[in-house]
Design a protein around this motif. Structure first.
Motif, short mmCIF file in Angstrom:
data_model
loop_
_atom_site.label_atom_id
_atom_site.label_comp_id
_atom_site.label_asym_id
_atom_site.label_seq_id
_atom_site.Cartn_x
_atom_site.Cartn_y
_atom_site.Cartn_z
N UNK A 1 8.54 -2.99 3.38
CA UNK A 1 9.27 -2.53 4.56
C UNK A 1 8.52 -2.97 5.82
N UNK A 2 9.26 -3.59 6.75
CA UNK A 2 8.65 -4.04 8.00
C UNK A 2 8.37 -2.83 8.89
N UNK A 27 0.97 -9.47 7.63
CA UNK A 27 0.26 -8.26 7.18
C UNK A 27 0.34 -7.14 8.20
N UNK A 28 0.55 -7.50 9.47
CA UNK A 28 0.69 -6.49 10.52
C UNK A 28 2.15 -6.07 10.73
N UNK A 48 7.14 -18.01 1.45
CA UNK A 48 7.20 -17.15 0.27
C UNK A 48 6.05 -16.14 0.28
N UNK A 49 4.85 -16.62 0.63
CA UNK A 49 3.67 -15.74 0.65
C UNK A 49 3.79 -14.68 1.74
N UNK A 50 4.30 -15.07 2.91
CA UNK A 50 4.46 -14.11 4.00
C UNK A 50 5.55 -13.10 3.66
N UNK A 53 4.84 -10.00 1.71
CA UNK A 53 4.18 -8.89 2.40
C UNK A 53 5.18 -7.83 2.86
N UNK A 54 6.47 -8.11 2.67
CA UNK A 54 7.49 -7.14 3.04
C UNK A 54 8.13 -7.38 4.39
#
Length: 255
Positions: A1-2, A27-28, A48-50, A53-54
């Protein structure tokens, strides 16, 4: 969730430092537009990697030296998310030429390098400014270089382009406040594929070992070190604008 719903554009973010910055922002809780010119496969892997992180990501192929691409990039972010909160001008270009080899640089080299390193950040800034102002707390971070502060670098054209970027950072900071802060990170050597390909494996290793021995902190920067500095300017530093932050392990103290 952002957690934030904030939006960042990172130019040249398929690989290396740009990819590390995109990850740090993800991540933030920032949604991130990931920009690339040719490295589509790597950009997709970074996205894809970012996304894992949701947060949301958006891939955009575009050349920052082209004003139409810069405007389209900003519009793509707004069309998807309705806002832009941070812009990281990371895309860069150089030609590896020893400084004493004056005849190995020509006017076209300067034009090509300036187009990406100096004009590109201006064009991206201009395209994003209306939306950054609307965010109420807009952030612009330039990825510059100690080349622009101390005259060392891959070529004199690169040195000149980063010096211009540093001066422009201060001019934009003066112009865009109070709604937007504008700062620059000035890295020294960073362990990336970009440098390895430019120098060649043998020279890269030689320079890396020599740099590690010379600098006070005995460490060559990793992409994540630069990303950490960028993150501070974006998520903190409310009263900091027009600054050039050197992140080089102390190389500038001994060079």
């Amino acid at each position: 969730m952002n957690a934030t719903n904030k939006v960042a554009i990172v130019t040249g973010s398929a690989t290396g430092t740009g990819a590390a910055i995109a990850m740090a922002l993800g991540k933030k809780g920032y949604n991130v537009l990931i920009n690339y010119t040719k490295s589509k496969n790597e950009a997709e892997e970074t996205a894809k990697a970012v996304s894992a992180l949701g947060v949301d990501t958006l891939l955009f192929q575009g050349d920052v030296s082209k004003d139409e691409d810069c405007r389209a990039m900003a519009q793509a972010a707004v069309d998807k998310w309705g806002r832009i909160d941070a812009l990281v001008n990371n895309a860069g270009r150089t030609k590896f030429v020893p400084h004493q080899n004056l005849d190995d640089l020509d006017a076209q080299d300067f034009h090509d390098i300036y187009a990406v390193n100096t004009i590109g950040p201006f064009q991206m800034t201009r395209a994003c400014v209306p939306y950054l102002k609307e965010s109420g707390k807009g952030r612009i971070v330039m990825i510059s270089s100690v080349a622009g502060t101390h005259g060392h670098g891959s070529s004199l054209a690169y040195v000149a382009s980063k010096g211009g970027l540093n001066s422009m950072t201060k001019g934009l900071a003066r112009t865009l406040g109070p709604e937007i802060t504008v700062n620059a990170i000035c890295p020294g050597m960073i362990e990336t594929r970009w440098l390895r390909e430019g120098w060649g494996d043998e020279n890269y290793e030689k320079n890396r070992v020599a740099m590690t021995k010379r600098v006070p902190l005995a460490k060559v920067s990793q992409p994540e070190d630069i990303a950490d500095a960028v993150l501070w300017f974006i998520t903190g530093g409310d009263l900091v604008t027009g600054e050039l932050l050197i992140v080089d392990g102390g190389m500038h103290l001994v060079s």
